[in-house]
Design a protein around this motif. Structure first.
Motif, short mmCIF file in Angstrom:
data_model
loop_
_atom_site.label_atom_id
_atom_site.label_comp_id
_atom_site.label_asym_id
_atom_site.label_seq_id
_atom_site.Cartn_x
_atom_site.Cartn_y
_atom_site.Cartn_z
N THR A 1 0.84 -0.86 0.06
CA THR A 1 -0.06 0.09 0.39
C THR A 1 0.47 1.09 -0.39
OG1 THR A 1 -1.58 -1.34 1.31
CG2 THR A 1 -2.07 1.26 1.27
N SER A 2 1.95 1.44 0.60
CA SER A 2 2.50 2.39 0.98
C SER A 2 3.38 2.68 -0.20
CB SER A 2 3.56 2.68 2.07
OG SER A 2 3.18 0.87 3.01
N ARG A 3 3.79 1.80 -1.33
CA ARG A 3 4.78 1.56 -2.75
C ARG A 3 4.07 2.59 -3.58
NH1 ARG A 3 8.73 -3.56 -2.11
NH2 ARG A 3 10.61 -2.39 -1.72
N LEU A 4 3.01 1.59 -3.33
CA LEU A 4 1.86 2.12 -4.58
C LEU A 4 0.83 3.56 -3.93
CD1 LEU A 4 -0.78 -0.86 -4.40
CD2 LEU A 4 0.58 -0.38 -6.59
N LEU A 5 1.04 4.23 -2.68
CA LEU A 5 0.51 5.57 -2.42
C LEU A 5 1.94 6.53 -3.07
CD1 LEU A 5 -1.32 7.39 -0.87
CD2 LEU A 5 -0.89 6.42 1.02
N PHE A 6 2.89 6.12 -2.23
CA PHE A 6 4.12 7.04 -3.20
C PHE A 6 4.57 7.27 -4.40
CE2 PHE A 6 4.70 10.72 -0.14
CZ PHE A 6 4.33 10.46 0.52
N GLY A 7 4.28 5.77 -5.25
CA GLY A 7 3.94 5.18 -6.68
C GLY A 7 3.24 6.27 -7.27
N LEU A 8 2.41 6.48 -7.09
CA LEU A 8 1.17 7.55 -7.04
C LEU A 8 1.65 8.75 -7.24
CD1 LEU A 8 -1.59 7.79 -8.46
CD2 LEU A 8 -2.26 7.68 -5.66
N VAL A 9 2.05 9.29 -6.63
CA VAL A 9 2.70 10.94 -5.80
C VAL A 9 3.74 11.22 -6.62
CG1 VAL A 9 3.87 11.82 -4.12
CG2 VAL A 9 1.69 10.88 -3.66
N ASN A 10 4.42 10.10 -6.33
CA ASN A 10 5.92 10.69 -7.81
C ASN A 10 5.55 10.51 -9.09
OD1 ASN A 10 7.29 10.79 -4.86
ND2 ASN A 10 8.15 7.87 -5.34
N SER A 11 4.97 9.28 -9.46
CA SER A 11 4.27 9.48 -10.54
C SER A 11 3.96 10.76 -11.03
CB SER A 11 3.70 8.41 -11.12
OG SER A 11 2.60 9.19 -10.70
N LEU A 12 3.55 11.87 -10.31
CA LEU A 12 3.59 13.19 -11.27
C LEU A 12 4.54 13.75 -11.77
CD1 LEU A 12 1.46 14.62 -8.14
CD2 LEU A 12 0.13 13.56 -9.71
N ILE A 13 6.19 13.37 -11.04
CA ILE A 13 7.20 13.91 -11.79
C ILE A 13 7.18 14.22 -13.40
CG2 ILE A 13 8.58 13.91 -10.02
CD1 ILE A 13 10.38 12.04 -11.89
N GLU A 14 6.55 12.33 -13.53
CA GLU A 14 6.72 11.91 -15.27
C GLU A 14 5.55 13.57 -16.31
OE1 GLU A 14 8.66 10.11 -16.15
OE2 GLU A 14 9.05 9.56 -14.66
N TRP A 15 4.30 13.78 -15.57
CA TRP A 15 3.58 14.17 -16.42
C TRP A 15 3.39 15.77 -16.09
CZ3 TRP A 15 -0.93 15.61 -14.24
CH2 TRP A 15 -1.36 15.19 -13.48
N TYR A 16 2.90 16.59 -14.44
CA TYR A 16 2.16 17.87 -13.82
C TYR A 16 4.25 18.52 -14.65
CZ TYR A 16 1.85 21.70 -10.88
OH TYR A 16 1.43 22.62 -10.90
N ARG A 17 3.32 19.58 -14.90
CA ARG A 17 4.34 20.91 -15.36
C ARG A 17 3.30 22.13 -14.66
NH1 ARG A 17 6.33 16.91 -15.31
NH2 ARG A 17 8.26 16.68 -17.61
N PRO A 18 4.24 23.16 -13.59
CA PRO A 18 3.40 24.13 -12.76
C PRO A 18 2.70 25.03 -14.09
CG PRO A 18 5.70 23.60 -12.91
CD PRO A 18 5.45 22.69 -13.49
N ARG A 19 1.65 25.32 -13.67
CA ARG A 19 0.65 26.14 -14.55
C ARG A 19 1.24 28.12 -14.05
NH1 ARG A 19 -3.91 24.53 -17.78
NH2 ARG A 19 -3.73 22.35 -15.80
N GLY A 20 1.20 29.00 -13.56
CA GLY A 20 1.43 29.66 -13.37
C GLY A 20 -0.19 30.34 -13.10
N GLY A 21 -0.53 30.54 -11.34
CA GLY A 21 -2.29 30.91 -11.05
C GLY A 21 -2.65 29.88 -10.73
#
Lengths: 196, 196
Positions: B155-175
């Motif tokens: 469970t903890s690996r899945l949970l932080f796998g999910l969080v960490n996977s954000l680096i693959e696609w999340y790009r900050p947008r201003g505002g």
């Protein structure tokens, strides 16, 4: 075409590919030369060229192994019927299965960055797969089966972010049935880890 | 110690670090030389050494930026009270916040493989963080708030796998407020994407 060529005894194209993919995953595709591969295999570069035309052909064979697996699952799911959320769950389950069965190939695929023709083509197929996922989430949302407070595009990214994150820690153990892993992923992704 | 040194006008240690981290993320830490960095910055290597002692010091500054953020969240959560599942949710929410605020640093941290002293030390701190997560999941399971059919470690690996996977696609947008992203991650991870 090159599949039936034989090089030095001990390696065929398949076993050579496995060693190459392992090396690409350790050092990065760009950071691995045919010289490195030749040293690792203990055979000459020309012996490697009995099996494959180029480093890029090794990459193509490897990422196709991953992509063909994922698209076989997607095709099967798309040909099926039932509610979109159930098809989505089958897609997730099948993708975890491909990841487990073809771990080094999927790992390499997910690290591809798009510097060569083979990489750009792999990225294009990944985007096509992502579209299939997003379409299924959108369909499931329209059928009222997906929570309405999360955007379908974000949901599909989180869903496959979760699946893809398995490459970071999952290591196959002999005899371990991989359905337990797919069950855990689906349990968390579809129903959440909170007990209700 | 080197923070107050001044090099060529236009760069201080902070702006130099940002360029270095971007380059490390693009080419890999091992694949980036101080020569590459000097070309990218348009300053000499000796000008770089006005700000930092070595490439490895740049790496240390960068991964510490990520780790210090994550541990600040973990410390706050551990000092708090309430049910473990709620503290776990605060930890996930805070970690998404750190990832969003310090994206290049967290990205570099998550790609560290352990070839140098700095990398091995970063991996050790990551494992310490993972233990905090697993302990919270275990505590939440003991309190009956986590579904019993999934192993706490998975469970903890899945949970932080999910969080960490954000680096693959999340790009900050201003505002764009980053709470929407943390909300989506917590919604999927804790309650699942299925509507009920």
């Amino acid at each position: 075409m090159t599949g039936s060529r034989r090089g030095r005894p001990g390696y065929d194209q398949e076993s050579l590919l496995l060693v190459a993919v392992k090396l690409f995953n350790e050092r990065g595709y760009d950071g691995t030369s045919m010289e490195d591969l030749s040293r690792k295999l203990g055979i000459t570069k020309s012996a490697i060229y009995h099996h494959v035309r180029s480093k890029e052909e090794l990459l193509r064979l490897a990422v196709d192994r991953a992509l063909d697996g994922l698209f076989a699952v997607a095709d099967e799911v798309q040909a099926g019927d039932g509610r979109a959320i159930d098809r989505l769950e089958r897609l997730v389950r099948g993708s975890v299965g491909v990841l487990v069965d073809r771990l080094p190939f999927v790992t390499l695929l997910l690290r591809v960055r798009g510097n060569t023709k083979v990489e750009r083509s792999a990225l294009a197929r990944r985007r096509e797969f992502d579209r299939i996922v997003t379409d299924l989430v959108t369909e499931a949302a329209a059928e009222g089966d997906v929570r309405p407070d999360v955007d379908p595009a974000v949901t599909s990214r989180l869903l496959f972010g979760l699946v893809n994150s398995l490459i970071e820690w999952y290591r196959p153990r002999g005899g371990q049935p991989d359905t337990a892993l797919a069950d855990a992923v689906c349990a968390v992704a579809f129903d959440g880890l909170r007990r209700r």
